[in-house]
Motif scaffolding. Sequence first.
Motif, PDB file in Angstrom:
ATOM      1  N   ALA A  16       0.852  -1.190   0.000  1.00 38.42           N
ATOM      2  CA  ALA A  16       0.000   0.000   0.000  1.00 38.42           C
ATOM      3  C   ALA A  16       0.890   1.243   0.000  1.00 38.42           C
ATOM      4  O   ALA A  16       1.946   1.265   0.623  1.00 38.42           O
ATOM      5  N   LYS A  41      -4.370   7.114   1.600  1.00 37.72           N
ATOM      6  CA  LYS A  41      -3.958   5.902   0.889  1.00 37.72           C
ATOM      7  C   LYS A  41      -4.240   6.069  -0.603  1.00 37.72           C
ATOM      8  O   LYS A  41      -5.289   6.581  -1.003  1.00 37.72           O
ATOM      9  N   THR A  69      -5.436   4.663  -3.869  1.00 42.73           N
ATOM     10  CA  THR A  69      -6.273   3.546  -4.312  1.00 42.73           C
ATOM     11  C   THR A  69      -6.480   3.554  -5.824  1.00 42.73           C
ATOM     12  O   THR A  69      -7.078   2.636  -6.362  1.00 42.73           O
TER      13      THR A  69
END
Length: 84
Positions: free
Chosen positions: A30, A42, A44
């Motif tokens: 990640a 994060k 994505t």
Amino acid sequence: MPNKTHQDAIKEYGYKIGPAEVDTNTNPVAYYVEDEQGKRTKITNNEALEFIANAKMGNHDGNIHTYDNYVQLFNILGIRPKLW
């Protein structure tokens, strides 16, 4: 004038990129963007994650254009340079 590095991109855009806390059981790794106040988001976006997986983001041998890689990734994420 020396070539720009990822540090220059971080200053110009106000964000840095990093891997999340390393977990060897996590695949793929990640990644996040962090703003100047330390807020992490994060990543994505699949296009961005694929770019990170295929681009050499580090500058270990001095031949990798990290500035260009960071700018391209910021563009994929829709992050624009700061207005001074």
